[in-house]
Design a protein around this motif. Structure first.
Motif: not given
Length: 83
Positions: A69-73, A59-65
């Motif tokens: 980029l953050h991701g973790q299995c 799963s990953w997400r991009r910080d709007n601020h």
């Protein structure tokens, strides 16, 4: 009494270096580079891709601020990053 040598790297460091050299020598890419390539193809701000290390869900997400980029299995101890 013998003083430990400061120039001798720890075994884990050498294992990581050896694995990195093996990947580069085989023409491969590091798992996190594969994840970044898959994420770059997705125009969204978050999602799930196949983990390039264990084939589980990453799963990953991009910080709007700040755009990081953050991701973790989902697999314990597998791929995890913040870029």
């Amino acid at each position: 009494m013998q003083v430990p040598s400061a120039s001798k790297p720890p075994p884990l460091l050498l294992q990581g270096l050896a694995e990195g050299l093996r990947i580069l020598a085989s023409g491969g890419i590091y798992p996190v580079q594969g994840a970044f390539a898959a994420i770059a193809a997705d125009p969204g701000d978050s999602g799930t891709i196949e983990c390039p290390t264990c084939k589980g869900r990453l799963s990953w997400r991009r910080d709007n601020h700040n755009g990081h980029l953050h991701g973790q299995c989902e697999t314990d101890g597998c791929l995890r990053f913040m870029q």
